[in-house]
Write an enzyme that holds these catalytic residues in place. Sequence first.
Site, mmCIF file in Angstrom:
data_model
loop_
_atom_site.group_PDB
_atom_site.id
_atom_site.type_symbol
_atom_site.label_atom_id
_atom_site.label_comp_id
_atom_site.label_asym_id
_atom_site.label_seq_id
_atom_site.Cartn_x
_atom_site.Cartn_y
_atom_site.Cartn_z
ATOM 1 N N ARG A 1 0.823 -1.206 0.000
ATOM 2 C CA ARG A 1 0.000 0.000 0.000
ATOM 3 C C ARG A 1 0.860 1.261 0.000
ATOM 4 O O ARG A 1 0.455 2.298 -0.518
ATOM 5 C CB ARG A 1 -0.946 -0.023 1.200
ATOM 6 C CG ARG A 1 -2.059 1.006 1.124
ATOM 7 C CD ARG A 1 -3.111 0.766 2.171
ATOM 8 N NE ARG A 1 -3.958 -0.351 1.793
ATOM 9 C CZ ARG A 1 -4.554 -1.163 2.659
ATOM 10 N NH1 ARG A 1 -4.369 -0.988 3.946
ATOM 11 N NH2 ARG A 1 -5.318 -2.145 2.233
ATOM 12 N N GLY A 2 2.049 1.181 0.579
ATOM 13 C CA GLY A 2 2.926 2.343 0.601
ATOM 14 C C GLY A 2 3.327 2.788 -0.785
ATOM 15 O O GLY A 2 3.244 3.973 -1.135
#
Length: 362
Positions: free
Chosen positions: A300-301
């Site tokens: 997700r980063g």
Amino acid sequence: MDGFAERLPKGRPRRARPPPPATPPARAVFPFSAIVGQDELRDALLLSAVDPGIGGVLALGDRGTGKSTAVRALAALLPPMMAVAGCPYHCDPARPAALCAACRAGAIRAVTVAVPVVDLPLGATEDRVVGALDIERALASGVKAFEPGLLARAHRGFLYVDEVNLLEDHIVDLLLDVAASGENVVEREGISIRHPARFVLVGSGNPEEGDLRPQLLDRFGLAVEVRTPTDLRARVEVVKRRDAFDRDPEGIAAAWGAEEAALRARIVAARARLEGTAVPDAAIEDAARLCIALGTDGLRGELTLIRAARALAALEAEPGVTRAHLRRMAPAALRHRLRRNALDEAVATTRVERAMEEVFGA
């Protein structure tokens, strides 16, 4: 059941519903363009307006630093959107596949409406958030009807939670479920409802008053730090503008009207450019290398960092994402995704900046 009405057994006389109260005139809102400083918060909110897929904004910092003011100013700044007339979920008429059951069942008419920015108060009950049986209609008209909640009102807009770190756990669980699926499911009191609920979640709070649950923290795309300004001129200007607005809100709103219109036009233009903004493989590799160096969990980063950098490039009318865009957005996209390291007490922002120097160079 599609979400609007179902007949109840007869037995109660029908009573005419009182006419709705007159809509009060809209109050003037502090202009977004007039906010002094807080550049990171302002940028994060603007980028979420350009690309809601970034995943929302978490603003943590000192009390009295204008976090709520900035969110409400954004609400007044946002360009209007097209919606289906009369739909409680303001479905998008340009996306037939995403229409609710009621809109799919009949003819639709498109109207222009303001983008919803809905406040979720800390004391809100579960029924108020997800929706429930409309008791007034059930008693007055013998109709079993669904009364949409805050999640329905926030669809295609923004859901704002002040003091989000103090939100009750069962409400947090609801938000996590809906944020993951983009759909609100209500099964209660003989009602079975599914309706779309995709919104940009914006939260603010003071970390001294409590921590945020890791599951909810990870759901925010960007996390920004909001600090009390230490520059004398900035503090003086904040006080002058706020005092002037409190004394003459309509006059200050009018004085900043040209700046607000120009910023609104930038948002519209950036949305149009977003799909055509290039994301080179080198930029994705840079984002991945940075996340590996920081040891972030999951992917997700990288996704958030790339989306935020692309929205920034579109807002600045750049043809594609560069390392400079990644550098600007990395702290906000990654600082809240770091594992806690007992041997490294450096604050999250410093850790991100140190990793960028290692990966990108000084």
